[in-house]
Scaffold this motif. Structure first.
Motif, PDB file in Angstrom:
ATOM      1  N   VAL A 150       0.831  -1.200   0.000  1.00 16.15           N
ATOM      2  CA  VAL A 150       0.000   0.000   0.000  1.00 16.15           C
ATOM      3  C   VAL A 150       0.869   1.255   0.000  1.00 16.15           C
ATOM      4  O   VAL A 150       0.611   2.209  -0.750  1.00 16.15           O
ATOM      5  CB  VAL A 150      -0.946   0.009   1.216  1.00 16.15           C
ATOM      6  N   ILE A 151       1.921   1.249   0.812  1.00 14.78           N
ATOM      7  CA  ILE A 151       2.822   2.408   0.892  1.00 14.78           C
ATOM      8  C   ILE A 151       3.458   2.692  -0.457  1.00 14.78           C
ATOM      9  O   ILE A 151       3.451   3.825  -0.961  1.00 14.78           O
ATOM     10  CB  ILE A 151       3.910   2.180   1.961  1.00 14.78           C
ATOM     11  N   PHE A 152       4.026   1.662  -1.078  1.00 12.75           N
ATOM     12  CA  PHE A 152       4.702   1.864  -2.356  1.00 12.75           C
ATOM     13  C   PHE A 152       3.715   2.194  -3.473  1.00 12.75           C
ATOM     14  O   PHE A 152       4.047   2.939  -4.398  1.00 12.75           O
ATOM     15  CB  PHE A 152       5.539   0.633  -2.724  1.00 12.75           C
ATOM     16  N   LEU A 153       2.501   1.660  -3.389  1.00 10.94           N
ATOM     17  CA  LEU A 153       1.482   2.001  -4.384  1.00 10.94           C
ATOM     18  C   LEU A 153       1.125   3.478  -4.297  1.00 10.94           C
ATOM     19  O   LEU A 153       1.029   4.173  -5.325  1.00 10.94           O
ATOM     20  CB  LEU A 153       0.231   1.147  -4.181  1.00 10.94           C
ATOM     21  N   LEU A 154       0.955   3.991  -3.081  1.00 11.54           N
ATOM     22  CA  LEU A 154       0.623   5.401  -2.898  1.00 11.54           C
ATOM     23  C   LEU A 154       1.758   6.300  -3.379  1.00 11.54           C
ATOM     24  O   LEU A 154       1.526   7.297  -4.071  1.00 11.54           O
ATOM     25  CB  LEU A 154       0.318   5.683  -1.424  1.00 11.54           C
ATOM     26  N   VAL A 155       2.989   5.945  -2.996  1.00 14.39           N
ATOM     27  CA  VAL A 155       4.142   6.749  -3.390  1.00 14.39           C
ATOM     28  C   VAL A 155       4.263   6.803  -4.911  1.00 14.39           C
ATOM     29  O   VAL A 155       4.448   7.867  -5.506  1.00 14.39           O
ATOM     30  CB  VAL A 155       5.441   6.185  -2.764  1.00 14.39           C
ATOM     31  N   ASN A 156       4.158   5.641  -5.548  1.00 15.92           N
ATOM     32  CA  ASN A 156       4.313   5.595  -6.999  1.00 15.92           C
ATOM     33  C   ASN A 156       3.110   6.180  -7.720  1.00 15.92           C
ATOM     34  O   ASN A 156       3.248   6.691  -8.841  1.00 15.92           O
ATOM     35  CB  ASN A 156       4.571   4.157  -7.446  1.00 15.92           C
ATOM     36  N   ALA A 157       1.935   6.152  -7.091  1.00 19.18           N
ATOM     37  CA  ALA A 157       0.769   6.809  -7.688  1.00 19.18           C
ATOM     38  C   ALA A 157       1.005   8.316  -7.773  1.00 19.18           C
ATOM     39  O   ALA A 157       0.704   8.951  -8.790  1.00 19.18           O
ATOM     40  CB  ALA A 157      -0.480   6.505  -6.871  1.00 19.18           C
ATOM     41  N   VAL A 158       1.549   8.898  -6.712  1.00 24.44           N
ATOM     42  CA  VAL A 158       1.852  10.336  -6.709  1.00 24.44           C
ATOM     43  C   VAL A 158       2.913  10.655  -7.763  1.00 24.44           C
ATOM     44  O   VAL A 158       2.781  11.611  -8.543  1.00 24.44           O
ATOM     45  CB  VAL A 158       2.331  10.773  -5.306  1.00 24.44           C
ATOM     46  N   LEU A 159       3.975   9.859  -7.790  1.00 26.51           N
ATOM     47  CA  LEU A 159       5.065  10.099  -8.729  1.00 26.51           C
ATOM     48  C   LEU A 159       4.611   9.944 -10.179  1.00 26.51           C
ATOM     49  O   LEU A 159       4.873  10.801 -11.031  1.00 26.51           O
ATOM     50  CB  LEU A 159       6.212   9.129  -8.447  1.00 26.51           C
ATOM     51  N   LEU A 160       3.934   8.846 -10.464  1.00 28.04           N
ATOM     52  CA  LEU A 160       3.506   8.578 -11.834  1.00 28.04           C
ATOM     53  C   LEU A 160       2.486   9.607 -12.315  1.00 28.04           C
ATOM     54  O   LEU A 160       2.525  10.036 -13.469  1.00 28.04           O
ATOM     55  CB  LEU A 160       2.912   7.172 -11.937  1.00 28.04           C
ATOM     56  N   GLY A 161       1.569   9.988 -11.429  1.00 29.39           N
ATOM     57  CA  GLY A 161       0.585  10.991 -11.803  1.00 29.39           C
ATOM     58  C   GLY A 161       1.241  12.286 -12.238  1.00 29.39           C
ATOM     59  O   GLY A 161       0.817  12.920 -13.217  1.00 29.39           O
ATOM     60  N   ARG A 162       2.293  12.662 -11.546  1.00 26.24           N
ATOM     61  CA  ARG A 162       3.014  13.894 -11.915  1.00 26.24           C
ATOM     62  C   ARG A 162       3.785  13.717 -13.217  1.00 26.24           C
ATOM     63  O   ARG A 162       3.676  14.547 -14.121  1.00 26.24           O
ATOM     64  CB  ARG A 162       3.986  14.275 -10.797  1.00 26.24           C
ATOM     65  N   GLU A 163       4.566  12.639 -13.313  1.00 31.15           N
ATOM     66  CA  GLU A 163       5.414  12.441 -14.485  1.00 31.15           C
ATOM     67  C   GLU A 163       4.577  12.306 -15.761  1.00 31.15           C
ATOM     68  O   GLU A 163       4.918  12.881 -16.801  1.00 31.15           O
ATOM     69  CB  GLU A 163       6.286  11.192 -14.317  1.00 31.15           C
ATOM     70  N   LEU A 164       3.507  11.538 -15.703  1.00 29.08           N
ATOM     71  CA  LEU A 164       2.733  11.232 -16.903  1.00 29.08           C
ATOM     72  C   LEU A 164       1.943  12.427 -17.422  1.00 29.08           C
ATOM     73  O   LEU A 164       1.724  12.549 -18.635  1.00 29.08           O
ATOM     74  CB  LEU A 164       1.799  10.050 -16.632  1.00 29.08           C
ATOM     75  N   THR A 165       1.505  13.299 -16.531  1.00 24.24           N
ATOM     76  CA  THR A 165       0.807  14.501 -16.999  1.00 24.24           C
ATOM     77  C   THR A 165       1.800  15.588 -17.422  1.00 24.24           C
ATOM     78  O   THR A 165       1.516  16.360 -18.340  1.00 24.24           O
ATOM     79  CB  THR A 165      -0.149  15.049 -15.922  1.00 24.24           C
ATOM     80  N   ASP A 166       2.958  15.622 -16.770  1.00 25.18           N
ATOM     81  CA  ASP A 166       3.983  16.592 -17.170  1.00 25.18           C
ATOM     82  C   ASP A 166       4.442  16.347 -18.603  1.00 25.18           C
ATOM     83  O   ASP A 166       4.796  17.285 -19.326  1.00 25.18           O
ATOM     84  CB  ASP A 166       5.192  16.523 -16.231  1.00 25.18           C
ATOM     85  N   MET A 167       4.454  15.081 -19.029  1.00 32.38           N
ATOM     86  CA  MET A 167       4.908  14.766 -20.386  1.00 32.38           C
ATOM     87  C   MET A 167       4.094  15.510 -21.437  1.00 32.38           C
ATOM     88  O   MET A 167       4.621  15.936 -22.461  1.00 32.38           O
ATOM     89  CB  MET A 167       4.817  13.257 -20.630  1.00 32.38           C
ATOM     90  N   GLY A 168       2.799  15.642 -21.197  1.00 30.39           N
ATOM     91  CA  GLY A 168       1.948  16.367 -22.131  1.00 30.39           C
ATOM     92  C   GLY A 168       1.969  17.865 -21.924  1.00 30.39           C
ATOM     93  O   GLY A 168       1.798  18.637 -22.866  1.00 30.39           O
TER      94      GLY A 168
END
Length: 228
Positions: A150-168
């Protein structure tokens, strides 16, 4: 959350696009190359590290190195995959825009290689840093069985959400101080969805491309709403 679901559906629908398939092939080849190189480096270094303690045949070290590389792949795949994808982020965004937003795409700027490289290194650094900070908490919760996941899912959800939207968004932002128009809750939902896809064998190879395409759709949706 409807915006996230719509964006993901559109991203899945474009997987057969030749442009997307070419990017997928390149990113997969480089990601695979990283882990093959890791296995090779481990097989070479293990005799030096363990030779004084264990008397093993050379082939055994190769097997051990490969197993260690596969194990590490499970933990660091997200970091490597996103770092590699950053190099092709401009191509993913361009492919999505060519199909869905050709008129808006005329106002986008092409990111130079130096900026792509800097974004990739920054993204990988953030991923390593946040996961390293989460590790002590995960270790404390290891006896709960589900706690670390759960901890790593939350951390990576925050990170991925930022990286993937920043790309656009990076192709359109008026200056470096401008942050993505996609709302934090939507970024978190997208990141969680992609982090979940990365846990599924074979699908995890597609997840970064799907996420980048979906992030692009979400950015364009928010930009359109802001203009209307």
């Amino acid at each position: 959350m409807g915006n996230v679901a719509t964006a993901l559906a559109k991203a899945f629908g474009q997987l057969g696009d030749p442009a997307i398939l070419r990017i997928l092939a390149k990113s997969f080849a480089i990601t695979l190359g990283v882990f093959v190189s890791l296995a090779w480096a481990l097989s070479l270094s293990l005799p030096w590290l363990l030779g004084g303690y264990l008397d093993l045949e050379g082939d055994v070290y190769i097997v051990i190195g490969t197993l260690l590389a596969l194990t590490s792949a499970w933990f660091v795949f997200r970091i490597v995959a996103i770092a590699v994808l950053q190099f092709f982020a401009d191509e993913v965004v361009a492919a999505v825009e060519a199909r869905h937003y050709p008129h808006t795409a005329r106002h986008a700027r092409k990111l130079p290689f130096r900026e792509d490289l800097a974004n990739s290194l920054k993204g990988a650094g953030r991923a390593l840093g946040y996961n390293a900070l989460a590790l002590p908490i995960a270790l404390v919760l290891v006896f709960t069985a589900i706690g670390p996941a759960v901890i790593f899912l939350l951390v990576n959800a925050v990170l991925l959400g930022r990286e993937l939207t920043d790309m656009g968004w990076l192709r359109y932002r008026p200056d470096r101080a401008e942050t993505t128009p996609v709302r934090p809750v939507e970024r978190l939902a997208l990141g969680a969805a992609v982090a979940g896809l990365m846990l599924i064998p074979f699908i995890n190879l597609l997840a970064p491309i799907i996420g980048a395409a979906a992030g692009t759709h979400m950015v364009h949706s928010r930009m359109k709403n802001a203009q209307s």
